[in-house]
Design an enzyme around this catalytic site. Structure first.
Site, PDB file in Angstrom:
ATOM      1  N   CYS A 116       0.824  -1.140  -0.078  1.00 54.65           N
ATOM      2  CA  CYS A 116      -0.083  -0.149  -0.044  1.00 54.65           C
ATOM      3  C   CYS A 116       0.815   1.105   0.103  1.00 54.65           C
ATOM      4  O   CYS A 116       0.308   2.368  -0.303  1.00 54.65           O
ATOM      5  CB  CYS A 116      -0.879   0.162   1.281  1.00 54.65           C
ATOM      6  SG  CYS A 116      -1.799  -1.658   1.353  1.00 54.65           S
ATOM      7  N   HIS A 256      -3.378   6.622   2.029  1.00 52.92           N
ATOM      8  CA  HIS A 256      -3.649   5.446   1.640  1.00 52.92           C
ATOM      9  C   HIS A 256      -5.213   4.992   2.208  1.00 52.92           C
ATOM     10  O   HIS A 256      -5.619   5.139   3.511  1.00 52.92           O
ATOM     11  CB  HIS A 256      -2.837   4.296   2.325  1.00 52.92           C
ATOM     12  CG  HIS A 256      -3.390   2.668   2.158  1.00 52.92           C
ATOM     13  ND1 HIS A 256      -3.892   2.225   0.717  1.00 52.92           N
ATOM     14  CD2 HIS A 256      -3.483   1.670   2.726  1.00 52.92           C
ATOM     15  CE1 HIS A 256      -4.450   1.225   0.901  1.00 52.92           C
ATOM     16  NE2 HIS A 256      -3.998   0.873   2.214  1.00 52.92           N
ATOM     17  N   ASN A 286     -10.251  -0.852  -0.109  1.00 57.38           N
ATOM     18  CA  ASN A 286      -8.919  -0.682  -0.051  1.00 57.38           C
ATOM     19  C   ASN A 286      -8.176  -1.267  -1.295  1.00 57.38           C
ATOM     20  O   ASN A 286      -8.516  -2.452  -1.643  1.00 57.38           O
ATOM     21  CB  ASN A 286      -8.318  -1.418   1.259  1.00 57.38           C
ATOM     22  CG  ASN A 286      -6.928  -1.481   1.600  1.00 57.38           C
ATOM     23  OD1 ASN A 286      -5.992  -1.160   0.419  1.00 57.38           O
ATOM     24  ND2 ASN A 286      -6.444  -1.756   2.500  1.00 57.38           N
TER      25      ASN A 286
HETATM   26  O1  UT7 Z   1      -3.886  -1.703   3.615  1.00 60.55           O
HETATM   27  C1  UT7 Z   1      -2.851  -2.245   4.510  1.00 60.55           C
HETATM   28  C2  UT7 Z   1      -3.532  -1.439   5.722  1.00 60.55           C
HETATM   29  N1  UT7 Z   1      -4.582  -2.354   5.917  1.00 60.55           N
HETATM   30  C3  UT7 Z   1      -5.265  -1.952   7.107  1.00 60.55           C
HETATM   31  O2  UT7 Z   1      -4.695  -0.869   7.784  1.00 60.55           O
HETATM   32  C4  UT7 Z   1      -6.468  -2.713   7.757  1.00 60.55           C
HETATM   33  C5  UT7 Z   1      -6.210  -2.655   9.069  1.00 60.55           C
HETATM   34  N2  UT7 Z   1      -7.209  -3.373  10.093  1.00 60.55           N
HETATM   35  C6  UT7 Z   1      -8.636  -2.992   9.841  1.00 60.55           C
HETATM   36  O3  UT7 Z   1      -8.974  -2.082   9.336  1.00 60.55           O
HETATM   37  C7  UT7 Z   1      -9.492  -3.718  11.159  1.00 60.55           C
HETATM   38  O4  UT7 Z   1      -8.682  -4.326  11.851  1.00 60.55           O
HETATM   39  C8  UT7 Z   1     -10.448  -4.582  10.325  1.00 60.55           C
HETATM   40  C9  UT7 Z   1     -11.638  -3.625   9.644  1.00 60.55           C
HETATM   41  C10 UT7 Z   1      -9.938  -5.602   9.608  1.00 60.55           C
HETATM   42  C11 UT7 Z   1     -11.172  -5.203  11.351  1.00 60.55           C
HETATM   43  O5  UT7 Z   1     -11.995  -4.334  12.281  1.00 60.55           O
HETATM   44  P1  UT7 Z   1     -11.707  -4.709  13.852  1.00 60.55           P
HETATM   45  O6  UT7 Z   1     -12.490  -3.558  14.488  1.00 60.55           O
HETATM   46  O7  UT7 Z   1     -10.288  -4.835  14.315  1.00 60.55           O
HETATM   47  O8  UT7 Z   1     -12.499  -5.960  14.145  1.00 60.55           O
HETATM   48  P2  UT7 Z   1     -11.869  -7.479  14.739  1.00 60.55           P
HETATM   49  O9  UT7 Z   1     -10.796  -8.074  13.733  1.00 60.55           O
HETATM   50  O10 UT7 Z   1     -11.450  -7.023  16.200  1.00 60.55           O
HETATM   51  O11 UT7 Z   1     -13.128  -8.201  14.857  1.00 60.55           O
HETATM   52  C12 UT7 Z   1     -14.311  -7.825  15.713  1.00 60.55           C
HETATM   53  C13 UT7 Z   1     -15.261  -8.969  15.455  1.00 60.55           C
HETATM   54  C14 UT7 Z   1     -14.586 -10.440  15.514  1.00 60.55           C
HETATM   55  O12 UT7 Z   1     -15.712 -11.132  16.118  1.00 60.55           O
HETATM   56  P3  UT7 Z   1     -15.525 -11.624  17.721  1.00 60.55           P
HETATM   57  O13 UT7 Z   1     -14.093 -12.305  17.778  1.00 60.55           O
HETATM   58  O14 UT7 Z   1     -15.563 -10.446  18.608  1.00 60.55           O
HETATM   59  O15 UT7 Z   1     -16.650 -12.424  18.105  1.00 60.55           O
HETATM   60  C15 UT7 Z   1     -14.558 -10.560  14.198  1.00 60.55           C
HETATM   61  O16 UT7 Z   1     -14.781 -12.246  13.967  1.00 60.55           O
HETATM   62  O17 UT7 Z   1     -15.780  -8.813  14.170  1.00 60.55           O
HETATM   63  C16 UT7 Z   1     -15.775  -9.888  13.596  1.00 60.55           C
HETATM   64  N3  UT7 Z   1     -15.724  -9.617  12.230  1.00 60.55           N
HETATM   65  C17 UT7 Z   1     -16.858  -9.381  11.192  1.00 60.55           C
HETATM   66  N4  UT7 Z   1     -17.924  -9.427  11.525  1.00 60.55           N
HETATM   67  C18 UT7 Z   1     -18.839  -9.331  10.515  1.00 60.55           C
HETATM   68  C19 UT7 Z   1     -14.590  -9.411  11.474  1.00 60.55           C
HETATM   69  N5  UT7 Z   1     -14.858  -9.292  10.182  1.00 60.55           N
HETATM   70  C20 UT7 Z   1     -16.044  -9.216  10.064  1.00 60.55           C
HETATM   71  C21 UT7 Z   1     -17.130  -9.020   9.113  1.00 60.55           C
HETATM   72  N6  UT7 Z   1     -18.403  -9.103   9.318  1.00 60.55           N
HETATM   73  N7  UT7 Z   1     -16.526  -8.839   7.695  1.00 60.55           N
END
Ligand code: UT7
Length: 333
Positions: A116, A256, A286
């Site tokens: 990225c 980005h 993204n």
């Molecule tokens: O391009 C390079 C740079 N990339 C980035 O900067 C991406 C950086 N990361 C992010 O943007 C975020 O971490 C994400 C959007 C990927 C994830 O968001 P988050 O708030 O960190 O969610 P999480 O990974 O902590 O997940 C929270 C919950 C989990 O469930 P439990 O374990 O709390 O029951 C996940 O399983 O959300 C669940 N979850 C979803 N639920 C519904 C993860 N993906 C999804 C989804 N729909 N698509």
């Protein structure tokens, strides 16, 4: 380094697939919801390439638009850099494919892998060639078809990414304009946080690597998020310092486009209001190396960037890598 010329952007362009994939479409594919995706990422929809549209399809079209806006002919190009993590083929480089499509006969061509951050890395490389007087015109493209490298059964990643390309033609600009400062960085210790493990020499392609989904994106979202919120602002501050400027001088920051929460956090950390931070991730998701040049070209098209403006670009992602630069805009004539 002795700087003979100043290097800046002469023209920008972009190209996006027509096919839209909305959050509601994704609700039918994996266990997710429009509310979750919107709230956690800010993304509403993303563009998806057709089967017969490889990365070069979009790279070529974005490049054509940038060349037209710059009033530069393909034959004038000295060098083509394609920043991508979704190359058409392992070899040849996508840059060589685009060189042929454009008919840019005298141009050297190579791909650059900084995920990225790739477009900003490429922009800095381009500016070095121009500043030393070695080259006159360098085309930098950020292009991706991430939809072809996503596991469409993995809700942690498949809701985030999209396809497209953006491009910029770099050339000589009046003294004091163009590239005023930059920062490139990497922390390879974080390489496992975001990778495509299969298909390289570490895990050569086999039936097993396909069965184990090693050819698709794997991400520890939380780790990458933690890194990104820090990197986005810190790298801009370093570039500003090298340009002898401050945050108050920025007219527009084009970061980005990973997650609206990262942009908002960057806005707070930099004390730069959100209306000075360009965001279009709601429409495109993204697009990795393509996100900054798409956003830049769109901002130019919308009249958000004027001659004399101070523009900051900030990339962060797999590697881990980060990169930023400060440009004094000379305008597309
Ligand atoms: O391009 C390079 C740079 N990339 C980035 O900067 C991406 C950086 N990361 C992010 O943007 C975020 O971490 C994400 C959007 C990927 C994830 O968001 P988050 O708030 O960190 O969610 P999480 O990974 O902590 O997940 C929270 C919950 C989990 O469930 P439990 O374990 O709390 O029951 C996940 O399983 O959300 C669940 N979850 C979803 N639920 C519904 C993860 N993906 C999804 C989804 N729909 N698509």
């Amino acid at each position: 380094m002795t700087k003979i010329n100043s290097a800046g952007i002469l023209g920008t362009g972009y190209c996006l697939p027509e096919k839209r994939l909305t959050n509601f479409d994704l609700e039918k594919m994996v266990e997710t919801s429009n509310d979750w995706i919107l709230e956690r990422t800010g993304i509403s929809e993303r563009r998806i390439a057709e089967k017969n549209q490889p990365t070069s399809y979009f790279a070529y079209r974005a490049a054509k638009m940038a060349l037209e806006n710059a009033k530069v002919k393909p034959e004038e190009l000295d060098l083509i850099i394609v920043a991508t993590i979704t190359t058409d083929r392992i070899i040849p480089s996508t840059a060589c494919t685009v060189q042929n499509m454009l008919g840019a006969k005298k141009a050297g061509a190579f791909d650059l892998t900084a995920a990225c951050s790739g477009f900003v890395y490429g922009s800095v490389v381009a500016s070095q060639f121009i500043e030393t007087g070695a080259y006159d015109k360098v085309l930098v493209i950020g292009a991706e078809t991430l939809s072809k490298f996503v596991n469409w059964k993995d809700r942690n990643t498949c809701v985030l990414f999209g396809d497209g390309a953006g491009a910029a033609v770099y050339g000589r600009v009046p003294e004091g304009c163009g590239m005023l400062g930059f920062d490139l960085g990497a922390d390879g210790a974080g390489g496992d946080h975001l990778d495509i493990p299969g298909g390289g020499s570490l895990n050569p392609a086999s039936h097993e690597t396909v069965d184990e989904h090693l050819h698709t994106l794997h991400m520890d979202g939380k780790e990458v998020f933690r890194f990104s919120v820090k990197a986005m602002g810190e790298t801009v501050l370093k570039s500003l310092q090298r340009a002898n400027l401050t945050v108050d001088d920025i007219n527009l920051l084009v970061p980005h486009q990973a997650n609206i929460r990262i942009l908002k956090s960057g806005s707070k950390r930099l004390a730069l209001s959100m209306d000075k931070i360009y965001a279009n991730l709601d429409k495109y998701g993204n697009t990795s190396a393509a996100s900054i040049p798409i956003a830049l070209a769109e901002a130019v098209e919308k009249g958000r960037i004027k001659k004399g403006d101070i523009i900051a670009l900030s990339g962060f992602g797999a590697g881990l890598t980060w990169a930023s630069c400060i440009l004094k805009w000379t305008g597309e004539e």
